[in-house]
Design a protein around this motif. Structure first.
Motif, short mmCIF file in Angstrom:
data_model
loop_
_atom_site.label_atom_id
_atom_site.label_comp_id
_atom_site.label_asym_id
_atom_site.label_seq_id
_atom_site.Cartn_x
_atom_site.Cartn_y
_atom_site.Cartn_z
N LEU A 156 3.90 -1.58 -12.95
CA LEU A 156 4.45 -0.42 -12.16
C LEU A 156 5.00 0.76 -12.97
O LEU A 156 4.90 1.95 -12.37
CB LEU A 156 5.80 -0.93 -11.65
CG LEU A 156 6.67 -0.11 -10.58
CD1 LEU A 156 5.90 0.67 -9.39
CD2 LEU A 156 8.08 -0.78 -9.92
N THR A 157 5.24 0.63 -14.30
CA THR A 157 5.84 1.55 -15.15
C THR A 157 4.61 2.41 -15.81
O THR A 157 4.84 3.22 -16.70
CB THR A 157 6.80 1.10 -16.10
OG1 THR A 157 6.17 0.03 -16.84
CG2 THR A 157 8.00 0.69 -15.36
N TRP A 158 3.41 2.17 -15.37
CA TRP A 158 2.31 2.63 -16.06
C TRP A 158 2.04 3.97 -16.04
O TRP A 158 2.54 4.50 -15.04
CB TRP A 158 0.88 1.92 -15.70
CG TRP A 158 -0.50 2.83 -16.03
CD1 TRP A 158 -1.06 2.23 -17.03
CD2 TRP A 158 -1.23 3.77 -15.39
NE1 TRP A 158 -2.16 3.20 -17.29
CE2 TRP A 158 -2.15 4.09 -16.24
CE3 TRP A 158 -1.06 4.69 -14.22
CZ2 TRP A 158 -3.16 4.93 -15.82
CZ3 TRP A 158 -1.79 5.67 -13.95
CH2 TRP A 158 -2.90 5.70 -14.89
N GLN A 159 1.86 4.57 -17.04
CA GLN A 159 1.81 6.34 -16.97
C GLN A 159 0.41 6.69 -17.33
O GLN A 159 -0.52 5.91 -18.07
CB GLN A 159 2.72 6.79 -18.02
CG GLN A 159 4.06 6.33 -17.87
CD GLN A 159 4.79 7.43 -16.98
OE1 GLN A 159 4.23 8.61 -16.39
NE2 GLN A 159 6.09 7.42 -16.86
N VAL A 160 0.09 7.86 -16.59
CA VAL A 160 -1.35 8.39 -17.23
C VAL A 160 -1.27 8.94 -18.60
O VAL A 160 -0.27 9.61 -18.89
CB VAL A 160 -1.60 9.75 -16.18
CG1 VAL A 160 -2.67 10.58 -16.73
CG2 VAL A 160 -1.63 9.39 -14.84
N PRO A 161 -2.21 8.66 -19.30
CA PRO A 161 -2.24 8.82 -20.74
C PRO A 161 -2.00 10.34 -21.20
O PRO A 161 -2.92 10.93 -20.62
CB PRO A 161 -3.39 8.22 -21.29
CG PRO A 161 -3.91 7.27 -20.48
CD PRO A 161 -3.59 7.63 -19.01
N PRO A 162 -1.03 10.60 -21.65
CA PRO A 162 -0.87 11.95 -22.17
C PRO A 162 -2.06 12.66 -23.21
O PRO A 162 -2.49 11.82 -23.90
CB PRO A 162 0.57 12.03 -22.72
CG PRO A 162 0.55 10.77 -23.64
CD PRO A 162 0.04 9.95 -22.34
N GLY A 163 -2.35 13.87 -22.88
CA GLY A 163 -3.45 14.47 -23.65
C GLY A 163 -4.83 14.20 -23.59
O GLY A 163 -5.65 14.63 -24.06
N LYS A 164 -4.82 13.35 -22.43
CA LYS A 164 -6.43 12.90 -22.14
C LYS A 164 -6.77 13.33 -20.66
O LYS A 164 -7.96 12.93 -20.41
CB LYS A 164 -6.49 11.40 -22.24
CG LYS A 164 -5.97 10.59 -23.46
CD LYS A 164 -6.39 9.25 -23.38
CE LYS A 164 -6.27 8.74 -24.80
NZ LYS A 164 -6.52 7.23 -24.96
N THR A 165 -6.20 14.33 -20.27
CA THR A 165 -6.55 14.85 -18.96
C THR A 165 -6.83 16.40 -19.02
O THR A 165 -6.49 17.13 -20.26
CB THR A 165 -5.24 14.67 -18.01
OG1 THR A 165 -4.30 15.60 -18.23
CG2 THR A 165 -5.03 13.30 -17.79
N VAL A 166 -7.41 16.78 -18.03
CA VAL A 166 -7.94 18.29 -17.99
C VAL A 166 -7.64 19.08 -16.60
O VAL A 166 -8.05 18.14 -15.65
CB VAL A 166 -9.37 18.62 -18.53
CG1 VAL A 166 -10.26 17.94 -17.79
CG2 VAL A 166 -9.73 20.28 -18.56
N LYS A 167 -6.94 20.00 -16.53
CA LYS A 167 -6.67 20.24 -15.23
C LYS A 167 -8.05 21.34 -14.46
O LYS A 167 -8.55 22.19 -15.39
CB LYS A 167 -5.69 21.59 -15.02
CG LYS A 167 -5.10 21.85 -13.63
CD LYS A 167 -3.89 22.56 -13.65
CE LYS A 167 -3.67 22.89 -12.22
NZ LYS A 167 -2.06 23.51 -12.23
N ILE A 168 -8.42 21.02 -13.58
CA ILE A 168 -9.96 21.75 -13.28
C ILE A 168 -9.55 23.00 -12.26
O ILE A 168 -8.52 22.87 -11.26
CB ILE A 168 -10.52 20.73 -12.13
CG1 ILE A 168 -10.73 19.48 -12.82
CG2 ILE A 168 -11.84 21.40 -11.69
CD1 ILE A 168 -11.74 19.54 -14.07
N GLU A 169 -10.09 23.82 -12.77
CA GLU A 169 -9.51 25.33 -12.12
C GLU A 169 -9.91 25.48 -10.58
O GLU A 169 -10.96 24.97 -10.37
CB GLU A 169 -10.39 26.48 -13.13
CG GLU A 169 -10.23 27.61 -12.63
CD GLU A 169 -11.09 28.68 -13.54
OE1 GLU A 169 -10.78 30.15 -13.32
OE2 GLU A 169 -11.74 28.35 -14.22
#
Length: 296
Positions: A156-169
């Motif tokens: 339940l406490t899982w987090q999206v890994p920081p630094g491994k995502t990119v925002k799509i314009e």
């Protein structure tokens, strides 16, 4: 739960200082028939339609996928005494999403939601009963109410890994760097700007909000909700999958009407695009021709 009972719940929440957000579209919800019980069967029209279908391999399993938004005799409902917790939890998640923005909310973990709720008086902290309700829902095997997909997030406490995502314009959505981003960019290169990202990464909080909203729309029918949307902890949006649509097609991008668009036809013609939930899948999930599978 009939309309009177639903309004009573809403009134109780209002007395507790929890207002129902206008964005919820409650006029549409209240316009539905809210009567249900654990043995509520499909209506006669659906029964007639079902009787005319040649029984395929899988039988009722396939019928549930085909008629995903109908009640079936063995559907599992949320107990009536938990409906207030369902409603109040949706309201808090909605408030958090408005507070931090839709894009940030897509990446928010459950602990992030709890911390945000405690920090803003306009949201208010989750009660211990709400937290227990959400924890139990996350931990309960989704197979209990017919969703046969595998669990993709175990904690339940899982987090999206920081630094491994990119925002799509121009989308407000995020994808994982690597396979997901590369596949998306390849689709855009080959199909063009009419192909748009409609849903990318979803953290635990986002999946909770989407699923709980489906549970409200289905009058507490968890089986029906899970035929339309993966329960929290079971979404492949947490691990890399994403949804594609056609620019300007709006909500119809999330219906079978999408199969009549140029974008879908081009996606299919590429040959190497895989769709996670096919028309006769055995996972208890409706056909999702917009859901692109990204292999790990």
């Amino acid at each position: 739960m009939d309309r009177r009972a639903f309004l009573k719940v809403a009134g109780t929440l209002a007395l507790a200082g929890i207002s129902l957000p206008m964005s919820w579209g409650l006029e549409t919800v209240w316009a539905q028939d809210f009567s249900h019980c654990p043995t509520h069967a499909p209506d006669n029209g659906v029964q007639d339609a079902i009787s005319k279908i040649e029984e395929p391999a899988g039988g009722e399993e396939f019928l549930k996928v085909r008629f995903f938004d109908r009640d079936f005799n063995d559907d599992v409902y949320l107990p009536d005494n938990e409906m207030p917790l369902l409603l109040s939890s949706v309201i808090r998640f909605e408030r958090i999403q408005r507070q931090i923005g839709h894009g940030n909310f897509c990446l928010a973990g459950f602990d992030d939601a709890l911390a945000c709720a405690r920090s803003y008086a306009g949201i208010g902290p989750f009660s211990s009963r709400e937290i227990d309700f959400l924890e139990n829902l996350f931990q309960r095997p989704a197979g209990d109410y017919g969703f046969m997909g595998k669990k993709t997030v175990s904690r339940l406490t899982w987090q999206v890994p920081p630094g491994k995502t990119v925002k799509i314009e121009d989308t407000g959505q995020y994808l994982y760097k690597g396979r997901s981003e590369a596949l998306y960019q390849d689709i855009r290169k080959k199909i063009g700007t009419q192909a748009v990202l409609t849903s990318g990464i979803r953290g635990v909080s986002k999946q909770f909000l989407l699923f709980l909203n489906k549970a409200v729309q289905s009058r507490g029918n968890l089986s029906m909700a899970s035929r339309s949307l993966a329960p929290p902890g079971y979404s492949f949006h947490a691990t890399g999958d994403f949804d594609m649509g056609e620019k300007g097609f709006g909500p119809d991008n999330f219906t079978e009407k999408f199969t009549r668009t140029r974008v879908y036809n081009r996606l299919s013609s590429l040959g190497y695009i895989q769709f996670r939930y096919g028309p006769r899948n055995h996972l208890g999930v409706r056909y999702e021709p917009w859901h692109v599978e990204v292999k790990g």
